[in-house]
Scaffold this motif. Structure first.
Motif, PDB file in Angstrom:
ATOM      1  N   ALA A  60       0.870  -1.109   0.206  1.00  0.00           N
ATOM      2  CA  ALA A  60       0.069   0.000   0.014  1.00  0.00           C
ATOM      3  C   ALA A  60       0.897   1.121   0.268  1.00  0.00           C
ATOM      4  O   ALA A  60       1.771   1.178   0.833  1.00  0.00           O
ATOM      5  N   HIS A  61       0.768   2.154  -0.855  1.00  0.00           N
ATOM      6  CA  HIS A  61       1.612   3.316  -0.954  1.00  0.00           C
ATOM      7  C   HIS A  61       1.298   4.433  -0.018  1.00  0.00           C
ATOM      8  O   HIS A  61       0.239   4.535   0.391  1.00  0.00           O
ATOM      9  N   MET A  62       2.545   5.028   0.737  1.00  0.00           N
ATOM     10  CA  MET A  62       2.374   6.017   1.582  1.00  0.00           C
ATOM     11  C   MET A  62       2.293   7.339   1.080  1.00  0.00           C
ATOM     12  O   MET A  62       1.772   8.432   1.474  1.00  0.00           O
ATOM     13  N   LEU A 173      -6.563   9.991   0.760  1.00  0.00           N
ATOM     14  CA  LEU A 173      -7.315   8.621   1.142  1.00  0.00           C
ATOM     15  C   LEU A 173      -6.636   7.621   0.155  1.00  0.00           C
ATOM     16  O   LEU A 173      -6.248   6.485   0.445  1.00  0.00           O
ATOM     17  N   ASP A 174      -6.317   8.178  -0.826  1.00  0.00           N
ATOM     18  CA  ASP A 174      -5.349   7.444  -1.675  1.00  0.00           C
ATOM     19  C   ASP A 174      -4.011   7.722  -1.478  1.00  0.00           C
ATOM     20  O   ASP A 174      -3.464   8.633  -1.619  1.00  0.00           O
ATOM     21  N   ASP A 175      -3.237   7.001  -0.909  1.00  0.00           N
ATOM     22  CA  ASP A 175      -3.559   5.329  -0.501  1.00  0.00           C
ATOM     23  C   ASP A 175      -3.444   5.322   0.980  1.00  0.00           C
ATOM     24  O   ASP A 175      -3.254   4.055   1.266  1.00  0.00           O
ATOM     25  N   ARG A 176      -3.670   6.292   1.591  1.00  0.00           N
ATOM     26  CA  ARG A 176      -3.491   5.924   3.320  1.00  0.00           C
ATOM     27  C   ARG A 176      -4.722   4.985   3.662  1.00  0.00           C
ATOM     28  O   ARG A 176      -4.723   4.594   4.832  1.00  0.00           O
ATOM     29  N   GLN A 203       6.839   6.426  -3.406  1.00  0.00           N
ATOM     30  CA  GLN A 203       6.736   7.098  -4.681  1.00  0.00           C
ATOM     31  C   GLN A 203       5.948   6.178  -5.833  1.00  0.00           C
ATOM     32  O   GLN A 203       6.236   6.144  -6.850  1.00  0.00           O
ATOM     33  N   GLU A 204       4.737   5.873  -5.439  1.00  0.00           N
ATOM     34  CA  GLU A 204       3.737   5.148  -6.187  1.00  0.00           C
ATOM     35  C   GLU A 204       3.020   6.132  -7.187  1.00  0.00           C
ATOM     36  O   GLU A 204       2.870   5.728  -8.511  1.00  0.00           O
ATOM     37  N   GLU A 205       2.908   7.347  -6.809  1.00  0.00           N
ATOM     38  CA  GLU A 205       2.180   8.358  -7.740  1.00  0.00           C
ATOM     39  C   GLU A 205       3.066   8.879  -8.887  1.00  0.00           C
ATOM     40  O   GLU A 205       2.664   9.484  -9.944  1.00  0.00           O
ATOM     41  N   VAL A 206       4.321   8.448  -8.822  1.00  0.00           N
ATOM     42  CA  VAL A 206       5.011   8.823  -9.871  1.00  0.00           C
ATOM     43  C   VAL A 206       5.809   7.656 -10.822  1.00  0.00           C
ATOM     44  O   VAL A 206       6.723   7.730 -11.537  1.00  0.00           O
ATOM     45  N   LEU A 226      -2.505  -2.982  -2.839  1.00  0.00           N
ATOM     46  CA  LEU A 226      -3.644  -2.435  -2.140  1.00  0.00           C
ATOM     47  C   LEU A 226      -3.829  -1.082  -2.522  1.00  0.00           C
ATOM     48  O   LEU A 226      -2.865  -0.292  -2.414  1.00  0.00           O
ATOM     49  N   ASP A 227      -5.026  -0.573  -3.184  1.00  0.00           N
ATOM     50  CA  ASP A 227      -5.140   0.968  -3.271  1.00  0.00           C
ATOM     51  C   ASP A 227      -6.530   1.220  -3.538  1.00  0.00           C
ATOM     52  O   ASP A 227      -7.498   0.514  -3.267  1.00  0.00           O
ATOM     53  N   VAL A 228      -6.829   2.476  -3.847  1.00  0.00           N
ATOM     54  CA  VAL A 228      -8.158   2.887  -3.987  1.00  0.00           C
ATOM     55  C   VAL A 228      -8.610   2.777  -5.325  1.00  0.00           C
ATOM     56  O   VAL A 228      -7.911   2.708  -6.364  1.00  0.00           O
ATOM     57  N   THR A 229      -9.926   2.556  -5.754  1.00  0.00           N
ATOM     58  CA  THR A 229     -10.413   2.634  -7.038  1.00  0.00           C
ATOM     59  C   THR A 229     -11.391   3.623  -7.243  1.00  0.00           C
ATOM     60  O   THR A 229     -12.173   3.854  -6.212  1.00  0.00           O
TER      61      THR A 229
HETATM   62 ZN    ZN Z   1      -2.965   5.329  -5.019  1.00  0.00          ZN
END
Ligand code: ZN
Ligand code: CO
Length: 341
Positions: A60-62, A173-176, A203-206, A226-229
């Motif tokens: 899950a990304h921070m 909340l993406d992705d906390r 660094q998921e978002e990049v 694990l992520d939001v959708t």
């Molecule tokens: Zn995300």
């Protein structure tokens, strides 16, 4: 919900996840067999098992989408570069925090560098500004700004977390939300047979960078992103494009633009959800990727699925998730990890 509130409100753009990592480290200390940080800043929590046990990696990304200071002008206004994908239409008249190199968190506001509505022409009012048009006003003299702020300093949007009863809303909340789910899953897990690697990735978002290196190091047998959708069940969107609905259960990803979930894993998760009567929805996301996409393609490949939390208004500061969906996600992951061997 106090932990989720903390996770939502804390600042951490790609490459600057240290404050998020500290909260998670505190939550997990004493709860897992090993807790380590790697070169990219991923936090890896391990629940050990017997030698030769199956290795399951969850990620899950921070990081949250945000900005880095790109330019400071002579009047002390800041220009920023975005880290992660913003829709500029959601960025007007925002409160921000500039996490200055001086060590101070400076408060300010962000607006497009355009004229106020009262003195704009009808043409000017229709124009949507570019990211590069936005400027931050710290209300400080230019000398003071230049003394405290350095190019590359992190900037985040400010937004308080709200508990609305059935749902919660806030920034990041993406992705906390998934970080919260992963922490809760670990807390409830009793001695599993498989070896569990819970990665809180950087660094998921990049471009899924933290998950790529952590998966390479862990060499998992099974990967779970694990992520939001998207929950597109709000006014203005046709029902056939809703992806998922809020409050209708955990989403099991069939595919997105970064991965096609491994078929037998997807079947296992569906069968388990049915057996335990956990509400779930199947999800196809035309555009967007998750850590699962990185884990699946590391080394010679890893069977991988992504488990998602339906979320409204993704990549705005009013992201919204349902408590029932969080609970469904925690319950399903718990059952899966507990029985996997
Ligand atoms: Zn995300
Ligand atoms: Co995102």
């Amino acid at each position: 919900m106090n932990l989720l509130k903390q996770l939502s409100e804390v600042a951490g753009v790609p490459g600057r996840e240290e404050r998020v990592r500290e909260i998670i480290r505190q939550e997990l200390t004493g709860l897992v067999d090993d807790l380590r940080e790697d070169a990219l800043g991923n936090l890896i929590a391990v629940k050990e098992a017997k030698k030769g046990a199956l290795r399951v990696m969850l990620s899950a990304h921070m990081d949250e989408i945000g900005f880095l200071v790109r330019f400071i002008d002579d009047k002390g206004f800041l220009r920023v570069h975005n880290v992660g994908g913003f829709d500029v239409r959601n960025l007007f008249a925002r409160q921000v925090t500039v996490h200055a190199s001086s060590g101070h968190d400076l408060l300010g506001v962000m607006n497009p560098a355009t004229k106020p509505v009262h003195i704009s022409t009808p043409e000017e009012r229709k124009k949507i500004p570019e990211m590069s048009d936005f400027a931050i006003d710290l209300g400080l003299p230019p000398e003071e700004v230049k003394k405290q702020v350095r190019i590359g300093d992190m900037v985040t949007l400010r937004q308080g977390f709200l508990d609305l009863g059935e749902v919660v809303t806030g920034k990041a909340l993406d992705d906390r939300a998934s970080c919260y789910v992963l922490i809760e899953t670990l807390k409830r897990l009793k001695k599993p047979t498989a070896e569990i690697y819970a990665v809180f990735s950087a660094q998921e978002e990049v471009g899924l960078r933290g998950a790529t290196t952590s998966a390479y190091g862990i060499t998992p047998d099974i990967g779970i992103g694990l992520d939001v959708t998207l929950a597109v069940d709000t006014p203005g969107s046709p029902t056939e494009q809703r992806i998922t609905e809020l409050g209708k259960g955990v989403a099991l990803k069939v595919m997105d633009s970064s991965m096609i979930s491994t078929r037998w894993l997807l079947d296992e998760f569906i069968a388990l959800a049915e057996k335990k009567q956990i509400p779930y929805q199947l999800e196809i996301l035309p555009l967007g990727g998750t850590d699962g996409g990185a884990i699946q393609r590391v080394r010679a490949g890893v069977p991988t699925i992504t488990v998602s939390i339906p979320t409204r208004y993704i990549h705005t500061v009013t992201e919204m998730v349902a408590k029932a969906d969080l609970e469904a996600t925690i319950t399903l992951l718990g059952h899966y990890l507990q029985q996997k061997r």
